[in-house]
Design a protein around this motif. Structure first.
Motif, PDB file in Angstrom:
ATOM      1  N   LEU A  43       0.826  -1.201   0.000  1.00  0.00           N
ATOM      2  CA  LEU A  43       0.000   0.000   0.000  1.00  0.00           C
ATOM      3  C   LEU A  43       0.864   1.256   0.000  1.00  0.00           C
ATOM      4  CD1 LEU A  43      -2.884  -0.975   2.451  1.00  0.00           C
ATOM      5  CD2 LEU A  43      -3.040  -0.633  -0.023  1.00  0.00           C
ATOM      6  N   ALA A  44       1.905   1.251   0.810  1.00  0.00           N
ATOM      7  CA  ALA A  44       2.802   2.409   0.864  1.00  0.00           C
ATOM      8  C   ALA A  44       3.454   2.640  -0.498  1.00  0.00           C
ATOM      9  CB  ALA A  44       3.857   2.210   1.948  1.00  0.00           C
ATOM     10  N   ALA A  45       3.879   1.563  -1.145  1.00  0.00           N
ATOM     11  CA  ALA A  45       4.527   1.681  -2.467  1.00  0.00           C
ATOM     12  C   ALA A  45       3.555   2.212  -3.521  1.00  0.00           C
ATOM     13  CB  ALA A  45       5.082   0.329  -2.901  1.00  0.00           C
ATOM     14  N   SER A  46       2.250   1.957  -3.335  1.00  0.00           N
ATOM     15  CA  SER A  46       1.254   2.423  -4.297  1.00  0.00           C
ATOM     16  C   SER A  46       0.827   3.867  -4.024  1.00  0.00           C
ATOM     17  CB  SER A  46       0.029   1.506  -4.292  1.00  0.00           C
ATOM     18  OG  SER A  46      -0.776   1.752  -3.148  1.00  0.00           O
ATOM     19  N   GLY A  47       1.365   4.464  -2.968  1.00  0.00           N
ATOM     20  CA  GLY A  47       1.023   5.834  -2.632  1.00  0.00           C
ATOM     21  C   GLY A  47      -0.251   5.978  -1.832  1.00  0.00           C
ATOM     22  N   PHE A  48      -0.737   4.885  -1.255  1.00  0.00           N
ATOM     23  CA  PHE A  48      -1.982   4.901  -0.495  1.00  0.00           C
ATOM     24  C   PHE A  48      -1.831   5.725   0.776  1.00  0.00           C
ATOM     25  CE2 PHE A  48      -4.724   2.937   2.796  1.00  0.00           C
ATOM     26  CZ  PHE A  48      -5.960   3.191   2.226  1.00  0.00           C
ATOM     27  N   HIS A  49      -2.807   6.556   1.034  1.00  0.00           N
ATOM     28  CA  HIS A  49      -2.900   7.333   2.277  1.00  0.00           C
ATOM     29  C   HIS A  49      -4.248   7.016   2.900  1.00  0.00           C
ATOM     30  CE1 HIS A  49      -2.743  10.622   5.147  1.00  0.00           C
ATOM     31  NE2 HIS A  49      -3.995  10.864   4.808  1.00  0.00           N
ATOM     32  N   ALA A  50      -4.263   6.434   4.072  1.00  0.00           N
ATOM     33  CA  ALA A  50      -5.509   6.041   4.728  1.00  0.00           C
ATOM     34  C   ALA A  50      -6.099   7.210   5.513  1.00  0.00           C
ATOM     35  CB  ALA A  50      -5.264   4.857   5.655  1.00  0.00           C
TER      36      ALA A  50
END
Length: 169
Positions: A43-50
């Motif tokens: 998720l971090a590598a995909s640029g996801f921000h929760a």
């Protein structure tokens, strides 16, 4: 709400068994902790921000959320524990999601089988990516993650109205 809203539904990582019958107290195995960290890294590598994280209050879902958030670092919000998500059916899970404030652009839900798979199949619109739908329908393993694009208000999300874009397992 614009088309940029995202809903991610995550099945908890692999958990061990209890011998005292307390299912909610089951904890992650070492493999499960590694699975959860892997999800967080992806998720971090995909640029996801929760913006918002909803999590069943069972120990295994809480631990999964902690490891995912650890890998997301500052891009993770504090998980909100909701007892209604513990072994919830798809309708109950959806009603919890429907309560999400419209200011939330990215929502991560950490919950259990069979509800996660049934809810994801219910939400997947006809314009969903075919391969992820087929993969998700066949198997939703521990730490499986469905990623949806949501084009309407959270309160109106009901069925066949979210576009499945990815399924990770």
């Amino acid at each position: 709400m614009t088309d940029s809203a995202e809903l991610l539904i995550l099945r908890h990582a692999q958990a061990g068994h209890t011998f005292d019958g307390d299912d909610a107290a089951r904890t992650l195995t070492e493999h499960g902790a590694a699975q959860a960290r892997e999800v967080g890294r992806a998720l971090a590598a995909s640029g996801f921000h929760a913006d918002h994280i909803l999590c069943s209050d069972a120990m295994r879902t809480r631990q999964t959320a902690v490891w995912v958030c650890h890998e997301l670092g500052e891009d993770a919000s504090t998980p909100y524990l909701d007892s209604r998500l513990y072994l919830a059916d798809p309708s109950t899970m959806l009603s919890v999601i429907n309560e999400t404030p419209e200011t939330v652009r990215t929502l991560l839900v950490v919950a259990h089988m069979p509800g996660v798979q049934e809810l994801c199949m219910r939400l997947a619109s006809v314009d969903s990516a075919e391969q992820p739908v087929l993969q998700m329908a066949g198997s939703f393993p521990t730490a499986g993650l469905a990623r949806f694009a949501v084009g309407g208000p959270w309160a109106q999300l009901d069925g066949r109205d979210a576009r499945l874009t990815e399924f990770w397992s």
